[in-house]
Write a protein that holds these residues in place. Structure first.
Motif, PDB file in Angstrom:
ATOM      1  N   ALA A   1      22.966  -3.380  15.688  1.00 51.10           N
ATOM      2  CA  ALA A   1      21.588  -3.787  15.420  1.00 51.10           C
ATOM      3  C   ALA A   1      20.974  -3.044  14.242  1.00 51.10           C
TER       4      ALA A   1
ATOM      5  N   SER B   1      16.416 -11.161  12.907  1.00 47.92           N
ATOM      6  CA  SER B   1      17.236 -11.234  14.111  1.00 47.92           C
ATOM      7  C   SER B   1      17.021 -12.601  14.714  1.00 47.92           C
TER       8      SER B   1
ATOM      9  N   ASP C   1      16.187  -3.537   9.834  1.00 46.02           N
ATOM     10  CA  ASP C   1      17.226  -4.046  10.743  1.00 46.02           C
ATOM     11  C   ASP C   1      16.965  -3.575  12.181  1.00 46.02           C
ATOM     12  N   GLY C   2      16.792  -2.274  12.341  1.00 39.40           N
ATOM     13  CA  GLY C   2      16.566  -1.745  13.690  1.00 39.40           C
ATOM     14  C   GLY C   2      15.316  -2.326  14.322  1.00 39.40           C
TER      15      GLY C   2
ATOM     16  N   SER D   1      13.845  -5.242  13.633  1.00 36.77           N
ATOM     17  CA  SER D   1      13.889  -6.683  13.958  1.00 36.77           C
ATOM     18  C   SER D   1      14.520  -6.871  15.337  1.00 36.77           C
ATOM     19  N   THR D   2      15.509  -6.074  15.653  1.00 25.21           N
ATOM     20  CA  THR D   2      16.134  -6.187  16.982  1.00 25.21           C
ATOM     21  C   THR D   2      15.186  -5.657  18.060  1.00 25.21           C
TER      22      THR D   2
END
Ligand code: AMP
Ligand code: MG
Length: 319
Positions: free
Chosen positions: A143, A214, A260-261, A263-264
């Motif tokens: 993730a 995501s 990234d982190g 969005s999860t």
């Protein structure tokens, strides 16, 4: 790589174009380089006459290959998989210094989100049948690792005036250089319903900004003929429901790692828990949630994200 992807029902190519990009000015001064990496598609788009372009692409490629050997949960020989198999508990002490910031960001997100974001979902993903012969690592940075790889590669690159570059690793994007880029946020429902618009909105990204998406529609787990979300609620281990897609924009101070982190994390939290979470811990990040209601699409955005959305194809609510 393909076999793993097919086993999971992942449509990696579609995911990689979660944001389709086009130039603000002409299209024809841009060049795109594309190759498979880290279980997805890596893409670098270059505008302007960059010196040592081949060397630059090689550096990005080498960065991703190196990080895959450290962070892959698929590859039993990766550093992460070997440490997980040895029952590692003190990750920050055990891992190589060059990937420590990735673990630190993941562990911090886990703490702040009270385990909604939780790398230990690797254990559940393995029991759900991910990976070949049960080789999927019990600790999973899937993730956040691709965003980290984008930041890692960005550090190897300098751009001059009027040069601009877009790094994209499986829908994790970062802009380098002065020229702005327009990014289309994919409508998650368009891949199953051709009557839906391809994009739900457009945003203009500027130097140093990152965007991550995501999604649930193009990437999922097939289990006993059922489609389950590949994003689990890290607090319960259950596949998530209710959200079709989340897009996060971050400034350079946060980088692609946090885009990234986050969005999860925000996919798991949803807008009601996610908006206050963001305001508390990451106030400079912008978020958009697309509820999983294909027949009446709507967009739920933080105030700052709502101000950035152009050409929205569905009504926008703010949080
Ligand atoms: P992304 O596409 O960045 O949202 O990452 C999704 C991937 O993260 C999944 O395929 C899993 O490998 C992993 N994952 C799923 N649920 C979680 C969670 N709650 N916390 C951390 N990682 C997760
Ligand atoms: Mg993510």
């Amino acid at each position: 790589m393909n076999r793993k992807i097919l086993t999971l029902g992942f449509a990696v190519l579609a995911l990689a174009t979660a944001c389709v990009l086009h130039n603000r000015q002409t299209r024809d001064d841009s060049r795109t380089f594309r190759w498979p990496s880290m279980g997805t598609i890596a893409q670098v788009t270059v505008r302007g006459n960059l010196a040592h372009e081949d060397d630059l692409i090689a550096r990005v490629r080498d960065s991703y290959t190196h990080l895959e050997s450290r962070l892959s949960a698929w590859d039993p020989t990766s550093e992460l998989s070997r440490l997980a198999a040895d029952g590692c508990t003190n990750w920050l002490a055990a891992v190589s210094p060059d990937v420590r910031p990735c673990y630190a960001a993941a562990l911090r997100l886990a703490r702040e989100s009270k385990n909604a974001f939780n790398p230990a979902v690797g254990r559940t993903l393995r029991t759900l049948g991910i990976g070949r012969r049960g080789t999927y690592a019990s600790f999973d940075l899937g993730a956040i690792a691709k965003g980290f790889a984008v930041d890692f590669a960005a550090k190897q690159i300098t751009t001059g005036p009027s040069e601009s570059l877009l790094l994209d690793l499986g829908g994790n994007l970062r802009v380098l250089g002065d020229r702005p880029w327009r990014a289309g946020i994919r409508n998650p429902f368009s891949c199953r319903d051709a009557s839906q618009p391809a994009f739900c909105a457009v945003v203009v990204l500027t130097n140093g900004e990152s965007v991550a998406t995501s999604g649930n529609y193009e990437r999922f787990i097939e289990k006993d003929g059922k489609r389950l979300s590949h994003i689990l609620d890290g607090r319960t281990g259950e596949p998530t429901h209710g959200i079709a897609g989340v897009t996060v924009i971050t400034p350079s101070a946060y980088g692609a790692t946090l885009a990234d982190g986050l969005s999860t994390t925000l996919f798991v939290l949803g807008p009601d828990e996610g908006a206050p979470f963001l305001a508390t811990y990451y106030p400079q990040a912008l978020a958009l949630w697309i509820p999983d209601t294909p027949s009446s699409p709507r967009l739920i955005a933080t105030q700052a994200m709502a101000r950035r959305l152009e050409q929205a194809t569905a009504p926008i609510e703010t949080r």
